[in-house]
Design a protein around this motif. Sequence first.
Motif, PDB file in Angstrom:
ATOM      1  N   THR A   1      -4.624   4.333  -6.173  1.00 19.54           N
ATOM      2  CA  THR A   1      -5.011   5.560  -5.472  1.00 19.54           C
ATOM      3  C   THR A   1      -6.221   6.226  -6.115  1.00 19.54           C
ATOM      4  O   THR A   1      -6.735   7.206  -5.595  1.00 19.54           O
TER       5      THR A   1
ATOM      6  N   GLN B   1       3.120   1.511  -5.752  1.00 19.42           N
ATOM      7  CA  GLN B   1       1.862   2.203  -5.494  1.00 19.42           C
ATOM      8  C   GLN B   1       2.090   3.163  -4.324  1.00 19.42           C
ATOM      9  O   GLN B   1       2.542   2.737  -3.264  1.00 19.42           O
ATOM     10  N   ASN B   2       1.812   4.419  -4.521  1.00 18.76           N
ATOM     11  CA  ASN B   2       1.965   5.418  -3.458  1.00 18.76           C
ATOM     12  C   ASN B   2       0.643   5.565  -2.711  1.00 18.76           C
ATOM     13  O   ASN B   2      -0.138   6.470  -2.980  1.00 18.76           O
ATOM     14  N   ILE B   3       0.415   4.660  -1.776  1.00 19.14           N
ATOM     15  CA  ILE B   3      -0.847   4.608  -1.058  1.00 19.14           C
ATOM     16  C   ILE B   3      -0.667   5.205   0.330  1.00 19.14           C
ATOM     17  O   ILE B   3       0.142   4.720   1.121  1.00 19.14           O
ATOM     18  N   SER B   4      -1.425   6.242   0.617  1.00 19.54           N
ATOM     19  CA  SER B   4      -1.359   6.863   1.938  1.00 19.54           C
ATOM     20  C   SER B   4      -2.255   6.099   2.912  1.00 19.54           C
ATOM     21  O   SER B   4      -3.043   5.242   2.513  1.00 19.54           O
ATOM     22  N   SER B   5      -2.163   6.451   4.177  1.00 19.69           N
ATOM     23  CA  SER B   5      -3.031   5.818   5.173  1.00 19.69           C
ATOM     24  C   SER B   5      -4.495   6.077   4.863  1.00 19.69           C
ATOM     25  O   SER B   5      -5.342   5.214   5.070  1.00 19.69           O
ATOM     26  N   GLU B   6      -4.802   7.265   4.362  1.00 17.98           N
ATOM     27  CA  GLU B   6      -6.182   7.614   4.021  1.00 17.98           C
ATOM     28  C   GLU B   6      -6.704   6.809   2.827  1.00 17.98           C
ATOM     29  O   GLU B   6      -7.895   6.547   2.705  1.00 17.98           O
ATOM     30  N   ASP B   7      -5.802   6.441   1.912  1.00 18.39           N
ATOM     31  CA  ASP B   7      -6.202   5.694   0.713  1.00 18.39           C
ATOM     32  C   ASP B   7      -6.498   4.224   1.018  1.00 18.39           C
ATOM     33  O   ASP B   7      -7.164   3.575   0.236  1.00 18.39           O
ATOM     34  N   GLN B   8      -5.998   3.716   2.127  1.00 18.52           N
ATOM     35  CA  GLN B   8      -6.139   2.278   2.413  1.00 18.52           C
ATOM     36  C   GLN B   8      -7.541   1.901   2.785  1.00 18.52           C
ATOM     37  O   GLN B   8      -8.293   2.533   3.363  1.00 18.52           O
TER      38      GLN B   8
END
Length: 64
Positions: free
Chosen positions: A31, A57-64
């Motif tokens: 992230t 891993q705490n990956i948001s849609s924006e982080d992808q």
Amino acid sequence: MGTGSLQDYQKIKLRKIGAYFGAEVNGVDLTTKLTSKEVIEITQALAEHEVLVFKNQNISSEDQ
């Protein structure tokens, strides 16, 4: 099982997860902006192990 080629990796940690391919990557936060050394080591690990798993891993849609 061993941890891959530790002498080749200073920024990331690897744990082999398959007999022929696959490794779990630790020691990197996807992230945040990766350093050039982290990118190089992840690329090398992918070439060596063919499949990489990044757990927890705490990956948001924006982080992808």
